[in-house]
Design a protein around this motif. Structure first.
Motif, short mmCIF file in Angstrom:
data_model
loop_
_atom_site.label_atom_id
_atom_site.label_comp_id
_atom_site.label_asym_id
_atom_site.label_seq_id
_atom_site.Cartn_x
_atom_site.Cartn_y
_atom_site.Cartn_z
N LEU A 110 0.83 -1.21 0.00
CA LEU A 110 0.00 0.00 0.00
C LEU A 110 0.86 1.25 0.00
CD1 LEU A 110 -2.78 1.39 0.29
CD2 LEU A 110 -2.54 1.13 2.77
N ALA A 111 1.93 1.25 0.81
CA ALA A 111 2.82 2.41 0.88
C ALA A 111 3.50 2.68 -0.46
CB ALA A 111 3.88 2.20 1.96
N MET A 112 3.95 1.62 -1.14
CA MET A 112 4.62 1.81 -2.42
C MET A 112 3.64 2.28 -3.50
SD MET A 112 7.75 1.36 -1.82
CE MET A 112 8.31 1.46 -3.51
N VAL A 144 -0.77 13.64 6.36
CA VAL A 144 -1.18 12.78 7.47
C VAL A 144 -0.86 11.32 7.17
CG1 VAL A 144 -3.14 11.95 8.81
CG2 VAL A 144 -2.97 14.38 8.23
N LEU A 145 -1.16 10.87 5.95
CA LEU A 145 -0.89 9.48 5.57
C LEU A 145 0.61 9.21 5.51
CD1 LEU A 145 -1.82 6.72 4.70
CD2 LEU A 145 -2.11 7.58 2.37
N THR A 146 1.36 10.16 4.93
CA THR A 146 2.81 10.00 4.87
C THR A 146 3.40 9.90 6.27
OG1 THR A 146 2.90 11.29 2.82
CG2 THR A 146 4.96 11.00 4.02
N GLY A 147 2.93 10.76 7.18
CA GLY A 147 3.41 10.73 8.56
C GLY A 147 3.08 9.43 9.26
N ALA A 148 1.86 8.93 9.05
CA ALA A 148 1.46 7.66 9.68
C ALA A 148 2.32 6.51 9.17
CB ALA A 148 -0.02 7.39 9.40
N LEU A 149 2.61 6.50 7.88
CA LEU A 149 3.46 5.43 7.32
C LEU A 149 4.89 5.54 7.84
CD1 LEU A 149 2.11 5.38 3.66
CD2 LEU A 149 1.85 3.57 5.36
N VAL A 151 5.81 6.72 10.76
CA VAL A 151 5.80 6.21 12.14
C VAL A 151 5.74 4.69 12.15
CG1 VAL A 151 4.44 6.11 14.27
CG2 VAL A 151 4.79 8.30 13.11
N TYR A 152 4.90 4.11 11.27
CA TYR A 152 4.76 2.65 11.23
C TYR A 152 6.07 1.98 10.87
CZ TYR A 152 3.57 -2.00 9.65
OH TYR A 152 3.56 -3.37 9.47
N PHE A 153 6.72 2.43 9.78
CA PHE A 153 7.93 1.75 9.33
C PHE A 153 9.11 2.03 10.26
CE2 PHE A 153 5.49 1.51 5.38
CZ PHE A 153 5.65 0.16 5.11
N ALA A 154 9.12 3.19 10.91
CA ALA A 154 10.16 3.43 11.91
C ALA A 154 10.00 2.45 13.08
CB ALA A 154 10.08 4.87 12.41
N GLY A 155 8.74 2.27 13.52
CA GLY A 155 8.48 1.33 14.60
C GLY A 155 8.80 -0.10 14.22
N TYR A 156 8.47 -0.47 12.97
CA TYR A 156 8.74 -1.83 12.52
C TYR A 156 10.24 -2.09 12.42
CZ TYR A 156 7.83 -6.23 10.07
OH TYR A 156 7.76 -7.56 9.73
N ALA A 157 10.99 -1.07 11.98
CA ALA A 157 12.44 -1.20 11.90
C ALA A 157 13.04 -1.36 13.29
CB ALA A 157 13.04 0.01 11.19
N LEU A 158 12.55 -0.58 14.25
CA LEU A 158 13.07 -0.69 15.61
C LEU A 158 12.73 -2.05 16.21
CD1 LEU A 158 12.19 2.87 16.98
CD2 LEU A 158 14.47 1.96 16.49
N TRP A 159 11.52 -2.55 15.93
CA TRP A 159 11.12 -3.85 16.46
C TRP A 159 12.00 -4.97 15.91
CZ3 TRP A 159 9.04 -8.43 14.47
CH2 TRP A 159 8.52 -9.31 15.44
N LEU A 211 9.94 7.15 1.89
CA LEU A 211 8.84 8.00 2.32
C LEU A 211 9.33 9.40 2.67
CD1 LEU A 211 6.88 5.41 4.46
CD2 LEU A 211 5.90 6.73 2.57
N LEU A 212 10.54 9.49 3.24
CA LEU A 212 11.10 10.80 3.56
C LEU A 212 11.33 11.63 2.29
CD1 LEU A 212 13.79 10.20 6.34
CD2 LEU A 212 11.62 11.40 6.56
N THR A 213 11.74 10.95 1.20
CA THR A 213 11.97 11.68 -0.04
C THR A 213 10.68 12.10 -0.73
OG1 THR A 213 12.04 9.69 -1.44
CG2 THR A 213 14.11 10.39 -0.40
N LEU A 214 9.56 11.55 -0.26
CA LEU A 214 8.27 11.93 -0.83
C LEU A 214 7.95 13.37 -0.45
CD1 LEU A 214 5.89 10.67 -2.46
CD2 LEU A 214 4.80 10.18 -0.26
#
Length: 214
Positions: A110-112, A144-149, A151-159, A211-214
């Protein structure tokens, strides 16, 4: 993608290597794990192709068309992942369907697709040219959607990064640690949980960067 070409090529190398690893992982297993590895391989190679800087400056094909092609590719991948998720849910319910892993695959596709559509819209708004209005400043998308994604992928990377921390001596082995042992020492290494977690960490970091480059 938008941003320095050096970052783009680093993303290409990272995503291509993780995609190749997932292909090797898929060969040494079967069932749901094989489907998971295959989906991650498709995602890795798709992200690598999208991150190639020259793709967006290739003159015969306007950048808007390139972005639309990537949107179609990742939308098809999203449909595949949703279909597999529904199939597993109907087949296994909450038992052994690994819903969290597959929901992550759905989120990644979905993100891609979202990034591709945002880029297609940005290029179309600049007349389809890859100029300063479309590069360097980003396309924005839906904040808002970019920010939510992000946060999600940052959290998944940390996990996943936390999974790489050595366990205390005598702690129980992680589920699936022995997967692939029957296929030989090399395959056993490929199927180690730490290697898989490292692969997912790399993919999540690459997604976060894109996502940051978006």
């Amino acid at each position: 993608m938008h941003g320095p070409a050096t970052v783009g090529w680093l993303l290409v190398a990272l995503c291509a290597l993780t995609g190749a690893y997932c292909v090797l992982r898929a060969k040494g297993t079967d069932g749901a794990r094989r489907e998971d590895a295959g989906g991650e391989a498709l995602m890795g190679f798709g992200m690598a192709a999208m991150a190639v800087p020259s793709v967006w400056t290739w003159q015969p094909l306007p950048p808007a068309v390139t972005a639309a092609a990537f949107a179609a590719l990742f939308t098809a991948l999203l449909a595949r992942e949703l279909g597999l998720l529904l199939l597993r849910w109907r087949r296994d319910g909450r038992r052994g369907a690994r819903p969290c892993v597959h929901l992550h695959h759905v989120t990644g596709a979905l993100a891609m697709a979202y990034m591709s559509l945002a880029m297609a819209a940005a290029f179309a708004g600049t007349g389809g040219a890859a100029g300063p209005a479309a590069h360097g400043t980003g396309t924005g998308g839906i904040p808002v959607l970019t920010g939510a994604l992000l946060v999600y992928f940052a959290g998944y990377a940390l996990w996943n990064g936390a999974q790489l921390i050595p366990s205390p001596a005598g702690a129980p082995a992680t589920a699936g640690a022995g997967a692939g042992v029957a296929f030989g020492p090399a395959c056993a290494v490929i199927h180690q949980p730490g290697v898989t977690a490292g692969c997912r960490l790399a993919m999540s970091t690459a997604m976060f960067t894109m996502l940051l480059t978006l």
